[in-house]
Structures are given as C-alpha cells and as structure tokens.
Write a protein that holds these residues in place. Structure first.
Motif, PDB file in Angstrom:
ATOM      1  N   PHE A 203       2.204  38.317 -50.912  1.00 66.02           N
ATOM      2  CA  PHE A 203       3.363  38.878 -51.173  1.00 66.02           C
ATOM      3  C   PHE A 203       4.568  38.288 -51.112  1.00 66.02           C
ATOM      4  CE2 PHE A 203       0.592  42.565 -50.546  1.00 66.02           C
ATOM      5  CZ  PHE A 203       1.320  43.470 -51.539  1.00 66.02           C
ATOM      6  N   ALA A 204       4.567  36.959 -50.490  1.00 69.04           N
ATOM      7  CA  ALA A 204       5.790  36.083 -50.297  1.00 69.04           C
ATOM      8  C   ALA A 204       5.796  35.220 -51.456  1.00 69.04           C
ATOM      9  CB  ALA A 204       5.494  34.942 -48.930  1.00 69.04           C
ATOM     10  N   ILE A 205       4.690  34.903 -52.022  1.00 67.73           N
ATOM     11  CA  ILE A 205       4.701  34.069 -53.364  1.00 67.73           C
ATOM     12  C   ILE A 205       5.230  35.117 -54.454  1.00 67.73           C
ATOM     13  CG2 ILE A 205       3.224  32.980 -55.046  1.00 67.73           C
ATOM     14  CD1 ILE A 205       1.389  32.050 -53.019  1.00 67.73           C
ATOM     15  N   ALA A 206       4.891  36.431 -54.281  1.00 67.85           N
ATOM     16  CA  ALA A 206       5.180  37.190 -55.514  1.00 67.85           C
ATOM     17  C   ALA A 206       6.797  37.516 -55.298  1.00 67.85           C
ATOM     18  CB  ALA A 206       4.365  38.540 -55.229  1.00 67.85           C
ATOM     19  N   ILE A 238      18.141  41.125 -54.735  1.00 70.00           N
ATOM     20  CA  ILE A 238      17.129  40.302 -54.297  1.00 70.00           C
ATOM     21  C   ILE A 238      16.505  40.494 -52.871  1.00 70.00           C
ATOM     22  CG2 ILE A 238      16.047  38.129 -54.499  1.00 70.00           C
ATOM     23  CD1 ILE A 238      16.650  39.039 -57.097  1.00 70.00           C
ATOM     24  N   LEU A 239      17.463  40.731 -52.001  1.00 70.69           N
ATOM     25  CA  LEU A 239      17.247  40.678 -50.556  1.00 70.69           C
ATOM     26  C   LEU A 239      16.554  41.944 -50.101  1.00 70.69           C
ATOM     27  CD1 LEU A 239      20.334  38.927 -48.681  1.00 70.69           C
ATOM     28  CD2 LEU A 239      17.576  38.091 -48.911  1.00 70.69           C
ATOM     29  N   VAL A 240      17.290  43.132 -50.727  1.00 66.31           N
ATOM     30  CA  VAL A 240      16.711  44.593 -50.310  1.00 66.31           C
ATOM     31  C   VAL A 240      15.382  44.531 -50.960  1.00 66.31           C
ATOM     32  CG1 VAL A 240      17.105  46.902 -50.985  1.00 66.31           C
ATOM     33  CG2 VAL A 240      18.991  45.551 -50.219  1.00 66.31           C
ATOM     34  N   ILE A 241      15.111  43.977 -52.024  1.00 70.34           N
ATOM     35  CA  ILE A 241      13.640  44.111 -52.679  1.00 70.34           C
ATOM     36  C   ILE A 241      12.429  43.390 -51.991  1.00 70.34           C
ATOM     37  CG2 ILE A 241      12.193  43.591 -54.704  1.00 70.34           C
ATOM     38  CD1 ILE A 241      14.651  44.274 -56.742  1.00 70.34           C
ATOM     39  N   ALA A 242      13.225  42.131 -51.688  1.00 64.48           N
ATOM     40  CA  ALA A 242      12.309  41.387 -50.760  1.00 64.48           C
ATOM     41  C   ALA A 242      11.924  41.951 -49.213  1.00 64.48           C
ATOM     42  CB  ALA A 242      13.020  39.803 -50.560  1.00 64.48           C
ATOM     43  N   ILE A 243      12.935  42.413 -48.718  1.00 62.49           N
ATOM     44  CA  ILE A 243      12.687  43.121 -47.523  1.00 62.49           C
ATOM     45  C   ILE A 243      11.577  44.328 -47.739  1.00 62.49           C
ATOM     46  CG2 ILE A 243      13.650  44.318 -45.639  1.00 62.49           C
ATOM     47  CD1 ILE A 243      16.309  42.489 -45.894  1.00 62.49           C
ATOM     48  N   ALA A 244      11.927  45.187 -48.508  1.00 59.17           N
ATOM     49  CA  ALA A 244      10.938  46.131 -48.817  1.00 59.17           C
ATOM     50  C   ALA A 244       9.597  45.600 -49.307  1.00 59.17           C
ATOM     51  CB  ALA A 244      11.542  47.117 -49.859  1.00 59.17           C
ATOM     52  N   VAL A 245       9.425  44.817 -49.891  1.00 53.98           N
ATOM     53  CA  VAL A 245       8.165  44.152 -50.455  1.00 53.98           C
ATOM     54  C   VAL A 245       7.469  43.655 -49.041  1.00 53.98           C
ATOM     55  CG1 VAL A 245       6.896  42.406 -51.896  1.00 53.98           C
ATOM     56  CG2 VAL A 245       8.636  43.748 -52.806  1.00 53.98           C
ATOM     57  N   MET A 246       8.170  42.796 -48.269  1.00 55.62           N
ATOM     58  CA  MET A 246       7.529  42.089 -47.092  1.00 55.62           C
ATOM     59  C   MET A 246       6.998  43.417 -46.092  1.00 55.62           C
ATOM     60  SD  MET A 246       6.892  39.415 -48.258  1.00 55.62           S
ATOM     61  CE  MET A 246       6.065  38.973 -46.711  1.00 55.62           C
ATOM     62  N   VAL A 247       7.787  44.471 -45.990  1.00 55.33           N
ATOM     63  CA  VAL A 247       7.587  45.602 -45.228  1.00 55.33           C
ATOM     64  C   VAL A 247       6.240  45.990 -45.456  1.00 55.33           C
ATOM     65  CG1 VAL A 247       8.247  47.645 -44.120  1.00 55.33           C
ATOM     66  CG2 VAL A 247       9.801  45.719 -44.108  1.00 55.33           C
ATOM     67  N   PHE A 248       6.182  46.200 -46.858  1.00 52.55           N
ATOM     68  CA  PHE A 248       4.943  46.961 -47.270  1.00 52.55           C
ATOM     69  C   PHE A 248       3.871  46.008 -47.170  1.00 52.55           C
ATOM     70  CE2 PHE A 248       2.157  47.276 -51.100  1.00 52.55           C
ATOM     71  CZ  PHE A 248       1.698  48.489 -50.990  1.00 52.55           C
ATOM     72  N   GLN A 251       2.545  46.210 -43.580  1.00 53.03           N
ATOM     73  CA  GLN A 251       1.871  47.346 -43.013  1.00 53.03           C
ATOM     74  C   GLN A 251       0.355  46.973 -43.616  1.00 53.03           C
ATOM     75  OE1 GLN A 251       3.842  48.287 -40.799  1.00 53.03           O
ATOM     76  NE2 GLN A 251       3.951  50.591 -41.562  1.00 53.03           N
ATOM     77  N   LEU A 252       0.144  46.536 -44.789  1.00 49.05           N
ATOM     78  CA  LEU A 252      -1.109  46.277 -45.229  1.00 49.05           C
ATOM     79  C   LEU A 252      -1.806  45.056 -44.284  1.00 49.05           C
ATOM     80  CD1 LEU A 252      -0.723  45.935 -48.930  1.00 49.05           C
ATOM     81  CD2 LEU A 252      -1.618  47.867 -47.940  1.00 49.05           C
ATOM     82  N   ALA A 253      -1.087  44.189 -44.093  1.00 50.04           N
ATOM     83  CA  ALA A 253      -1.600  43.005 -43.099  1.00 50.04           C
ATOM     84  C   ALA A 253      -2.015  43.544 -41.772  1.00 50.04           C
ATOM     85  CB  ALA A 253      -0.783  41.949 -43.122  1.00 50.04           C
ATOM     86  N   ILE A 254      -1.398  44.389 -41.091  1.00 47.79           N
ATOM     87  CA  ILE A 254      -1.799  44.783 -39.831  1.00 47.79           C
ATOM     88  C   ILE A 254      -3.108  45.877 -39.875  1.00 47.79           C
ATOM     89  CG2 ILE A 254       0.349  44.002 -38.903  1.00 47.79           C
ATOM     90  CD1 ILE A 254       1.124  47.095 -38.627  1.00 47.79           C
ATOM     91  N   ALA A 255      -3.355  46.380 -41.091  1.00 49.60           N
ATOM     92  CA  ALA A 255      -4.322  47.614 -41.322  1.00 49.60           C
ATOM     93  C   ALA A 255      -5.523  46.680 -41.545  1.00 49.60           C
ATOM     94  CB  ALA A 255      -3.867  48.500 -42.558  1.00 49.60           C
ATOM     95  N   ARG A 256      -5.935  46.586 -42.873  1.00 50.96           N
ATOM     96  CA  ARG A 256      -7.148  46.016 -43.233  1.00 50.96           C
ATOM     97  C   ARG A 256      -7.211  44.919 -44.291  1.00 50.96           C
ATOM     98  NH1 ARG A 256     -10.230  51.400 -45.088  1.00 50.96           N
ATOM     99  NH2 ARG A 256      -8.237  52.316 -45.358  1.00 50.96           N
ATOM    100  N   GLY A 257      -5.885  44.518 -44.425  1.00 49.36           N
ATOM    101  CA  GLY A 257      -5.384  43.272 -45.230  1.00 49.36           C
ATOM    102  C   GLY A 257      -5.330  43.616 -46.826  1.00 49.36           C
ATOM    103  N   MET A 258      -5.327  42.758 -47.695  1.00 51.45           N
ATOM    104  CA  MET A 258      -5.168  42.924 -48.954  1.00 51.45           C
ATOM    105  C   MET A 258      -6.425  43.850 -49.834  1.00 51.45           C
ATOM    106  SD  MET A 258      -3.145  42.374 -51.945  1.00 51.45           S
ATOM    107  CE  MET A 258      -2.065  40.779 -51.498  1.00 51.45           C
TER     108      MET A 258
END
Length: 413
Positions: A203-206, A238-248, A251-258
C-alpha cells in the motif's frame, strides 16, 4: 488557484506562465463545486463510512470487518468495472448475475464432478464467459437488437442452462487451491510482530505511485496552461488520501494480511482505468456513448467496438463467477441472483450517465463501495433485509436524479 494566461497572449520575453494563487476559502469552495458530479461521490463515500462507524460504535471499521467487506463484495466490484463500460457506451446488461451462476457451475462441474485440476475449471469458466459475451455482442452489434432485450433474454437463457449444468442441485466442495482465489491471503512474507509488513509495503508503494502520477498530471496541466489547485491544496489532498489508504492498509495488516482477491481487483482497476482513459478503444467507447452517429461519421467502427464491449463484460462476469464460487466453496443454481442490479447501481451511483458517454472505472468502484458499506453497516445494525432493499433503492434513485439535475443545470447555462 493557479490561473495561467493563454499562450497567444504572452510576450516572447515574458515568463512561460503567469500564476495567481488564491489560498482563501473561495478556492476550497470551488475545489468541491467545480466538478461536483465527479468529486461528490467520494465525499458521499467518506460521509457514509463515518455515519456507519458512528452508528455501529466503530465496529464497521474494525480490522476483521474491513477484511470481510473486501471478501464479500469483491465480485460485485469486478462486475461494476465491466458494467460501467457497457453503460458508458449507452447499453445495459441484465444477464451478468446469470452468467456468474453459469460460469461457476461450469467450473464446479469440471473440477468437482470430473476431478480436473482447479486451474482447468478456471480456464473453462473464462472460456464460457467469453463465449457468452461474443453471443451477446453479435446480437447487439451486428443484428442490431437493443442490449436490454438481448441481455434480458440472456438472463433467462443462462439461468436455465445453469440449472441444466448442475442438474438443479448444488456442487461442493472445491479443492483447497481453488478456495484460495477468493479466501486466500498473502501474509507473513516479510514478517511483522502482530501485523503484516508485506501488506503495508504494497500500500505504501501504491500511495507513492499515486502521488507521483498526480504530480505529473499537475505539471502537464500547467504546461498546457490549464487551471489547477494551489500547491498547498494539492499537497493536502495527497496527504488526506495517503492517510486514509494507510489506515485501511493497517486494518488489513493487523487482521489477516493482504487478500489475494484484493490484488486481483487492484490489477483490474488499474488496467481498465488505463484502457478507458488512455487508449483508442476507451475514447471510442466514450464517443459511441456520447453520439453514436457522430462517432460513426468520425471513423469509429461502432459495430466492432460494441461487440468487444460485450465480450469484455462476459469475461469479467466469468472472473466474478470464479471469485463467487471460490468464496462460497461451491456452485448453486441460485448463485448470482440480483448481482446485475448491484453492478448497475454501483455504476450509476459512481457517476455514470443514464444516456451514456459519461463515467469512470474509479467512480464505479466508489459507487460499489458505497453499496457495500451500506449493506454491511445495516447488517451489523441488525436491520431487516426488506428495509435494506428500500434504502438501496432510494440511494439509486437519488443518484440518477442527481445526474438528471446536473444535465438540466448545465443545459440552462
């Protein structure tokens, strides 16, 4: 706001562009109103996510629930990609739910009944979807029957063939490898204590890629003397979108991953966004939807383009059928029921015009996510299914009414 002078009005010894920057409230207001029809859907998505987060006490934004939304509604989003292209061209496809059912049934028959490897079932389903798309495309493009009638007939025809293929009984289970298509996860590849580093990295690369692409687009617009937002507002977006994407992503990363299916969906979104925005075929689809006669006079091979639009819809319906059958671990005669309405709703809520010629893949994804968040949130709240249908119908009606209102307002200027 950055405003540049026309090229012809510049002196040879003057700067390439004269910039006037307005960072007051008027620019922020114009940022949201200059193209409300496009940006409004994203504002609505954020508002609906926030609303259901409040109504469910934050449960809708929990790591497990976000993962479930991705898994449960991925096939609707896949269908919405194809449906928005069909609608942009001025058509409609009512058969996609039946095609989902038939392609899943074909895959189940090949893999479960005949014991073939899972990938043979996938190939068989894709071939079936392409054949169905070619069938629809022939009648629409070369015979001239309206798509509404052709796909209505297809909805009945392929639902019946599903019953024939399955002998009116369900088939299950699929092998474990087949189930990984819709329920598999890529996690633990790079480690992480309680979270998946691989998911965060992807997601960071995206986000970096998105920011770079937006910066290039901004430079191109400035080079053509187009109006662009001021640089501080550009960075803020850009920052707002980046924060929203990284929060998402967190949440995936602490659940079951990608989820594997999310990678598939992301690839489809990127490929079809490029096709519709950057390719000759995409421009021809918009031209046909805007004015079919003018497109034909301009040299567009209308019949050929319409044919391939429906072939593509058949292909994506097969992909959705594979994902759905993998998710449900089997094939059922009633699979895909009403999927076509969800896909159509996603396209229209996402900004596609009823008359064709307008719409974007990312808009359809936003529309699909609105439907997914609403459905999931109402389920968490324990709202009756009948009430959920009423709410979805009202949202669709409001989206189409908003489209018509914008057209009338633009025509009165």
């Amino acid at each position: 706001m950055t405003v540049t002078a026309p090229r012809g009005s510049q002196r040879k010894d003057a700067p390439a562009a004269a910039a006037v920057v307005n960072t007051g409230t008027s620019e922020i207001r114009e940022l949201f109103t200059r193209n409300l029809r496009t940006s409004g859907i994203y504002v609505a998505l954020v508002a609906i996510v926030a609303l259901f987060a409040a109504l469910t006490g934050g449960a809708s934004l929990g790591p497990g629930n976000i993962t479930n939304i991705v898994l449960q509604y991925s096939y609707i989003l896949i269908l919405a990609i194809g449906m928005v292209i069909v609608i942009i061209a001025g058509h409609i496809d009512l058969s996609v739910g039946s095609v989902v059912a038939l392609t899943g049934a074909v895959s189940a028959t090949v893999v479960i009944q005949h014991g073939q490897p899972w990938w043979v079932g996938v190939v068989a389903a894709l071939a079936t979807g392409l054949a169905i798309g070619a069938w629809h495309g022939y009648w629409v493009a070369y015979v001239g029957i309206p798509a509404f009638i052709v796909t209505l007939a297809g909805m009945l025809l392929f639902r019946g063939l599903t019953l024939v293929v399955l002998n009116n009984v369900s088939l299950s289970p699929f092998p474990a490898d087949y189930g990984q298509i819709a329920s598999g996860f890529l996690n633990g590849l790079l480690g992480g204590a309680g979270y998946d580093i691989f998911t965060l990295l992807i997601f960071a690369i995206a986000v970096i890629g998105y920011a770079f692409n937006q910066y290039r687009t901004r430079k191109t617009l400035i080079g053509y003397n187009q109006v662009v937002p001021s640089f501080p507002l550009f960075i803020a977006k850009i920052l707002v979108i980046a924060i929203a994407v990284m929060v998402f992503a967190w949440q995936l990363a602490i659940a079951r991953g990608m989820p594997v299916v999310l990678i598939m969906l992301a690839i489809l979104i990127m490929v079809y966004s490029v096709i519709m925005q950057r390719s000759v075929f995409g421009r021809q689809v918009y031209a046909i939807g805007g004015n079919r006669v003018a497109a034909a006079l301009s040299g567009v091979k209308v019949r050929s383009v319409n044919f391939w639009i429906f072939v593509n819809m058949g292909f994506l319906s097969a992909v959705a059928g594979i994902v759905y059958s993998s998710r449900s671990n089997g094939a059922q005669p009633g699979a895909g029921n009403m999927f076509e309405l969800d896909a159509i709703a996603a396209a229209f809520i996402g900004g596609a015009a009823v008359t064709g010629g307008v719409g974007k893949v990312v808009g359809a994804m936003a529309g699909g996510l609105i439907m997914a968040v609403m459905s999931n949130g109402m389920q968490l709240m324990g709202i009756d299914q009948s009430v959920q249908s009423v709410v979805k119908g009202l949202v669709l009606m409001l989206a189409v009414a908003f489209d018509i209102y914008n057209k009338r307002r633009a025509g009165s200027r």
